[in-house]
Design a protein around this motif. Sequence first.
Motif, short mmCIF file in Angstrom:
data_model
loop_
_atom_site.label_atom_id
_atom_site.label_comp_id
_atom_site.label_asym_id
_atom_site.label_seq_id
_atom_site.Cartn_x
_atom_site.Cartn_y
_atom_site.Cartn_z
N GLY A 64 0.78 -1.22 0.00
CA GLY A 64 0.00 0.00 0.00
C GLY A 64 0.82 1.27 0.00
N SER A 65 2.15 1.15 0.16
CA SER A 65 2.99 2.35 0.16
C SER A 65 3.13 2.89 -1.24
CB SER A 65 4.36 2.03 0.75
OG SER A 65 5.04 1.06 -0.02
N VAL A 66 3.38 4.21 -1.32
CA VAL A 66 3.62 4.87 -2.61
C VAL A 66 5.02 5.46 -2.56
CG1 VAL A 66 2.91 6.68 -4.19
CG2 VAL A 66 1.17 5.33 -2.97
N LEU A 67 5.85 5.08 -3.53
CA LEU A 67 7.24 5.52 -3.58
C LEU A 67 7.45 6.40 -4.80
CD1 LEU A 67 8.98 2.12 -2.74
CD2 LEU A 67 8.25 3.91 -1.14
N THR A 68 8.38 7.33 -4.66
CA THR A 68 8.72 8.20 -5.80
C THR A 68 9.72 7.49 -6.71
OG1 THR A 68 8.41 10.16 -4.44
CG2 THR A 68 9.72 10.42 -6.45
N VAL A 69 9.41 7.46 -8.00
CA VAL A 69 10.31 6.83 -8.99
C VAL A 69 11.34 7.87 -9.41
CG1 VAL A 69 10.48 5.70 -11.22
CG2 VAL A 69 8.47 5.29 -9.76
N THR A 70 12.59 7.62 -9.05
CA THR A 70 13.65 8.61 -9.30
C THR A 70 14.55 8.26 -10.47
OG1 THR A 70 15.06 7.48 -7.68
CG2 THR A 70 13.69 9.30 -6.88
N ALA A 71 14.41 7.05 -11.04
CA ALA A 71 15.31 6.67 -12.15
C ALA A 71 14.71 5.52 -12.93
CB ALA A 71 16.68 6.29 -11.60
N ASP A 72 15.12 5.43 -14.19
CA ASP A 72 14.88 4.26 -15.03
C ASP A 72 16.22 3.59 -15.27
OD1 ASP A 72 12.12 4.26 -15.41
OD2 ASP A 72 12.24 5.69 -17.07
N ILE A 73 16.26 2.26 -15.08
CA ILE A 73 17.53 1.53 -15.24
C ILE A 73 17.33 0.39 -16.24
CG2 ILE A 73 19.45 0.41 -14.05
CD1 ILE A 73 18.36 1.48 -11.43
N PRO A 74 17.58 0.65 -17.53
CA PRO A 74 17.53 -0.45 -18.50
C PRO A 74 18.81 -1.29 -18.42
CG PRO A 74 18.12 1.59 -19.59
CD PRO A 74 17.86 1.95 -18.16
N ALA A 75 18.74 -2.50 -18.96
CA ALA A 75 19.93 -3.34 -19.02
C ALA A 75 20.99 -2.65 -19.87
CB ALA A 75 19.59 -4.70 -19.61
N GLY A 76 22.24 -2.74 -19.43
CA GLY A 76 23.34 -2.14 -20.17
C GLY A 76 23.50 -0.66 -19.95
N SER A 77 22.87 -0.13 -18.91
CA SER A 77 22.88 1.32 -18.71
C SER A 77 24.07 1.82 -17.90
CB SER A 77 21.60 1.75 -18.00
OG SER A 77 21.50 1.12 -16.73
N GLY A 78 24.93 0.91 -17.44
CA GLY A 78 26.05 1.34 -16.62
C GLY A 78 25.67 1.42 -15.16
N LEU A 79 26.55 2.03 -14.34
CA LEU A 79 26.33 2.07 -12.90
C LEU A 79 25.25 3.09 -12.56
CD1 LEU A 79 27.42 0.87 -10.23
CD2 LEU A 79 28.92 2.88 -10.08
N PRO A 80 24.14 2.66 -11.95
CA PRO A 80 23.04 3.60 -11.65
C PRO A 80 23.29 4.38 -10.35
CG PRO A 80 22.43 1.39 -10.97
CD PRO A 80 23.80 1.27 -11.61
N ALA A 81 22.55 5.44 -10.21
CA ALA A 81 22.62 6.24 -8.98
C ALA A 81 21.95 5.48 -7.85
CB ALA A 81 21.92 7.58 -9.19
#
Length: 395
Positions: A64-81
């Motif tokens: 039931g929690s709502v979280l803020t989506v801060t990034a999209d991480i596709p495969a092969g995108s390198g090191l994410p934040a």
Amino acid sequence: MRLLSEHLAEAVSLVSPLAIETVPLIEGMNRVLARDVVATLDGPPFDNSAMDGYAVRAADAVAGSVLTVTADIPAGSGLPAPVAPGAAARIMTGAPVPAGADAVVPVENTDGGVEQVRIDVAPVVGAHIRRRGEDVSAGDVVVPAGVQLGSWQLSAAASAGVASVAVRRAPRIAILTTGDELVDPGTEPGPGQIVDSNTTLLAAMVLGVGGVPLVLPRAGDTAASVLESLDGVDADLIVTAGGASVGAYDPVKAALAERGVGFHAVAMQPGKPQGLGTYRGIPIACLPGNPVSVAVTFEVVVGAMLRSMLVAPEPSMTSAIAAVGWRSPRGRTQFVPAVVEPNGTVRPATARGSQSHLVASLAKGRVLAVVPADVDEVLPGDSVGFMMSHLEILT
């Protein structure tokens, strides 16, 4: 009658291990590995997502929690934040899991939001994360030496960062069939003629164990014809089919008995009449002519020679319960083309047992049931040992 163990010991003594060569992965198909394949990197090489979904902190992602989506991480995108508290990163299968996240919530357990996401099913810590090195670590043996390489082993080697493999050189095996009565497949046999299935059988079996078949001109029923077909042969091993018994028209025995080949009655069924030796320095195995005998003696005798040449381990034997009974000649080890039923029992591929002319039974058989020489009858319910067919002769 010659003991099968004695015959096999001589067969193995005639051959030596083949040279080692390094080839690209795909050229290793069906070849026997000469050195261990060792992983050069971890697999997976980093923590990654096993699902399309959202990388989250499990403590934040209660139902039931709502979280803020801060990034999209596709495969092969390198090191994410990193993922901050109260946030989520939309992540695709195979993409690296960002620092701070300790679970992945599959998209079907959410509302699929792009800017904000509602969590419908809370994850546990570690959910849907493939950890670095959980499959293999750099330095691990991925495929041990002695294995015949197939598509699965080659794929494992590739995933472990390996681009080439050290294998034994593919054995070049000359194939000679004999008989005036033989005609090529697709030819209508005349009176007294039969189709030559042994050339196809032997060539296919050689290919199945990673060898190179060298098909020699078929010989007629004279010693001179056999020697003419063998003229100039250059191979690691010669395998003949037919003409090795005691009949009046057994040209292989007539041609080779005085040229370094000994002929014996071997205590096995089928495959009793056989020859072993060398011809002009090349090891030679002379097999009977009936197709089931050819198949069995290739499995048992030529197979032992090939394993020695390729430094491959002996095939493992397993056992099953006999679904039906059959007779076996006491004093001879019997090899019966057989099938393993869905319930795990084993039965001969045909109702007529291991008679050596029943070539159609080979199409049904998947294993060779092995009956010891001191047993003259298999009863329903008996435990029967069996070995796999030629496609797995080396493993």
